[in-house]
Design a protein around this motif. Structure first.
Motif, PDB file in Angstrom:
ATOM      1  N   UNK A   1       1.081  -0.931  -0.394  1.00 17.97           N
ATOM      2  CA  UNK A   1       0.373   0.026   0.305  1.00 17.97           C
ATOM      3  C   UNK A   1       0.679   1.347  -0.007  1.00 17.97           C
ATOM      4  N   UNK A   2       1.988   1.126   1.043  1.00 16.37           N
ATOM      5  CA  UNK A   2       2.444   2.530   1.325  1.00 16.37           C
ATOM      6  C   UNK A   2       3.350   2.590  -0.730  1.00 16.37           C
ATOM      7  N   UNK A   3       3.630   1.550  -1.551  1.00 19.70           N
ATOM      8  CA  UNK A   3       4.461   1.782  -2.403  1.00 19.70           C
ATOM      9  C   UNK A   3       2.808   2.248  -3.769  1.00 19.70           C
ATOM     10  N   UNK A   4       1.795   1.658  -3.560  1.00 20.22           N
ATOM     11  CA  UNK A   4       0.988   2.367  -4.304  1.00 20.22           C
ATOM     12  C   UNK A   4       0.629   4.045  -4.203  1.00 20.22           C
ATOM     13  N   UNK A   5       0.311   4.091  -3.082  1.00 22.76           N
ATOM     14  CA  UNK A   5       0.695   5.468  -2.038  1.00 22.76           C
ATOM     15  C   UNK A   5       1.414   6.870  -3.277  1.00 22.76           C
TER      16      UNK A   5
END
Length: 707
Positions: A215-219
């Protein structure tokens, strides 16, 4: 008689001898055999028992142990075992990802969940949700993931946010025609149990915490995407974002059409070209900087340090752009090349491609069926095979250039580079053309011309500026680098528009049967993986597959699975439709698979219609489309083919075949080929069979599951 028999088997022995002499090429066939097993699983019409794959694998291993002293038998047993392993791996994967799928369109329900992905375009967003709570659905019937389209202006939605919306959910759509793209199968492996659309705007329940790596990478990707578009609005910025984040939804459809028709669409799909550019730019930049530090250069091998930094940069670029199948393949190959530099090995070879393919298939066996896997590996396999054959000649040419006076040498280097771009484009374009024709029914005829301009532009202008964008973004200064990058992408789009505007730039291609794709794949692999004369045998299946549209004509009648659209093939090759206002997606797919863009309303072409139905003709046969049961008595006396949008519970004496509403509901869209002796009818589910990703309809009359 014995002499004649000996002459008959001598060619076989000759081929076997050549294959035996190329033992160093045998490992290249391991991913091919694994892929054959995976393909065999997906080609079945009935789901096999779970014990079948392991049992066959154990049998193959046992045979290999028993035949370990006989080379021929051992090789056959090992090959059989690898095929069995691919079969079992694909079956295990299909059952491992199993999750509930909604069976029919729902009434408006409340859907709450966590956003795991966001995309979309102008005026809409699509969000993928997990950790779901859906009104009216029990927990054991709730999908693992759903995808919802939200129209209009929305609040800022980011991965990790929890939202709630009123939405209508539908099952993932079935193929529009027998043999067409199967989104239901893709959705099954993505654990996507429903698609739908929101009614109104979603409600933000909780802002996401950046506590998960994915999720951090997607954000992070979404943040970079928004900042690029804010600094460089318009198509140029959208293309720049696609190259730096993999997000393509902001690119206008007209631009995408130009890129496809000019043969430049591959520049928007992050693959080996982009990874190679990023790794190469970082490698040579770091090597040059370290070489300038005298003390460091004397104590360390700066080439190895540069390779290590380039490897990290390539990995970062892969995750920032979404890690698609082409990107994974490209990173595996780029990483192995850089590791070879670090450990003083030579790794740029066909074996490198084989290991990359093996890794991707072991991780995601279903990727074998995707266009991205097929196109990327077809291109790189053909390129390495071609340059293997040309390696010595190219080395001689380069050696001769550097011995010439410097103006001649540099002019020769530039000429060799442009010739290399041209040759690479021709080889890669020829290798991928059959796969592009199969998946997209379209060929770009001026791809060489477009790539001669666009590839150097991307390599020497756009991507170097993109690396500066990455470097300056943490400082908030990305605008300094985005301005020149956007100027480069503007030139790229101008090139695409010019090439796409040339007469006959894009040629439609009729749909190929599945056996043709298999023949093309195996023929191409035989041609590229072997050396010597035996490789020429691959030309036969390759040509058979390419010429398959000549012996596999388009259907004469098509009926959509929801009974909203019917089409017949005209004598001139175009298609006449029951409506040009409804069923737009199905109509587009049918036209594309027929290799034509010529669509007309069939009332203009002589169809006779009233409130009860229509009567038209195709291939000299009468086609009746029944909208009201009161028309059945008359139509069943005169029509050769009856397509009834209502259930038919009576015999039709004149009809060669009847397709009614129940047939469409149970089996999906139908295709009909009119033949001198009758008609051949094929449905979507007759092609797909009873598989985990194919919904099972309940039989209306008995309540049992439809076969």
């Amino acid at each position: 008689m014995h002499a004649r028999l000996g002459n008959d088997v001598s060619p076989i022995r000759s081929v076997a001898a050549e294959m035996a002499a190329q033992q160093e090429r045998w490992p290249l066939w391991i991913p091919v055999l694994l892929g054959c097993g995976i393909a065999a699983y997906f080609a079945l019409r009935q789901e096999p028992s779970l014990w079948l794959g392991p049992a066959v694998l154990v049998t193959g291993i046992g045979a290999a142990l028993a035949l370990r002293r006989r080379q021929g038998g051992l090789l056959a047993a090992v090959a059989f075992s690898v095929v069995a392993a691919g079969f079992g791996l694909a079956q295990w994967r299909a059952h491992a990802v199993a999750a509930p799928v909604v069976g029919e369109r729902t009434v408006p329900v409340t859907v709450a969940g966590r956003i795991v992905a966001v995309d979309g375009g102008s005026g809409y967003r699509r969000v993928v949700l997990d950790e779901l709570s859906i009104g009216r659905l029990d927990t054991d019937r709730t999908p693992a993931r759903v995808r919802i389209r939200i129209n209009g202006t929305q609040p800022l939605l980011r991965p990790g946010d929890r939202i709630e919306a009123r939405a209508i959910l539908l099952p993932p759509p079935a193929p529009s025609a027998p043999g067409a793209y199967d989104f239901q199968r893709r959705a099954w492996f993505e654990r996507l149990g429903a698609v739908g659309f929101a009614l109104g705007q979603p409600k933000l329940l909780q802002a996401g915490a950046e506590d998960g790596t994915t999720l951090w990478l997607e954000r992070l990707r979404q943040t970079i995407h928004r900042r690029i578009l804010a600094a460089a609005p318009g198509p140029e910025g959208a293309v720049a974002s696609a190259l730096l984040t993999g997000e393509r939804e902001a690119i206008p459809e007209a631009v995408l059409d130009d890129m496809r028709d000019s043969g430049l669409a591959h520049l928007l799909a992050i693959s080996g070209l982009h990874l190679g550019m990023v790794a190469g730019l970082v490698f040579f930049s770091v090597r040059g900087l370290l070489a300038g530090v005298e003390g460091w250069a004397l104590r360390h091998d700066v080439k190895k340090w540069a390779a290590a930094v380039a490897l990290v940069a390539a990995a970062a670029y892969m995750v920032l752009t979404g890690a698609t199948v082409p990107t994974q393949r490209a990173f595996l190959m780029t990483g192995l090349v850089l590791l070879a530099v670090m450990f003083d090995r030579s790794a740029l070879s066909m074996r490198l491609v084989a290991w990359a393919a093996l890794a991707v298939l072991l991780w995601r066996p279903e990727s074998l069926l995707g266009a991205s896997f097929q196109l990327s590996f077809a291109a790189v396999t053909a390129l390495i095979a071609a340059y293997e054959a040309l390696r010595e000649r190219l080395a001689d040419w380069r050696g001769g250039l550097w011995s010439a006076p410097w103006p001649v040498a540099w002019a020769g280097v530039l000429g060799m580079y442009l010739a290399g771009v041209c040759l690479t484009t021709v080889i890669a374009g020829s290798a991928t053309a059959p796969f592009a024709a199969y998946h997209f029914n379209r060929l770009a005829l001026y791809g060489v011309l477009g790539n001669m301009i666009a590839v150097p532009l991307t390599a020497f202008w756009i991507m170097p500026a993109g690396l500066l964008v990455y470097a300056l973004m943490p400082l908030g200064l990305e605008g300094w680098a985005l301005e020149p990058m956007a100027a480069g992408t503007e030139r790229l789009l101008q090139t695409a528009a010019w090439v796409a505007g040339l007469p006959g730039a894009a040629s439609p291609v009729p749909a190929m049967p599945q056996w043709a794709l298999a023949a093309i794949t195996l023929g191409g692999l035989w041609l590229t993986l072997w050396r010597g004369r035996i490789r020429l045998a691959g030309i036969v299946p390759l040509l058979a597959g390419v010429l398959s549209p000549l012996v596999a004509p388009a259907p004469d009648v098509l009926v959509s699975g929801d009974a909203r659209l019917v089409a017949v093939k005209r004598d001139d090759g175009g298609m006449a439709f029951s409506s040009l206002r409804r069923g737009g997606f199905d109509r587009e797919v049918w036209l594309r698979r027929a290799g034509t863009g010529d669509a007309s309303d069939w009332t203009v072409d002589g169809a006779r219609c009233d409130l009860l139905g229509c009567m038209t003709e195709a291939a000299g046969r009468r086609i009746a489309v029944v909208r009201d049961g009161r028309a059945l008595d008359e139509d069943c006396r005169v029509a050769d083919i009856v397509v009834s949008l209502v259930p038919v519970r009576r015999p039709c004496p004149s009809a060669l075949h009847v397709v009614d509403r129940f047939d469409l509901w149970r089996e999906g869209a139908h295709a009909i080929w009119l033949q001198p002796g009758g008609a051949r009818v094929l449905s979507v589910d007759a092609v797909r069979g009873a598989r985990p990703w194919v919904p099972r309809r309940e039989n209306v009359s008995t309540g049992a599951a439809a076969p």
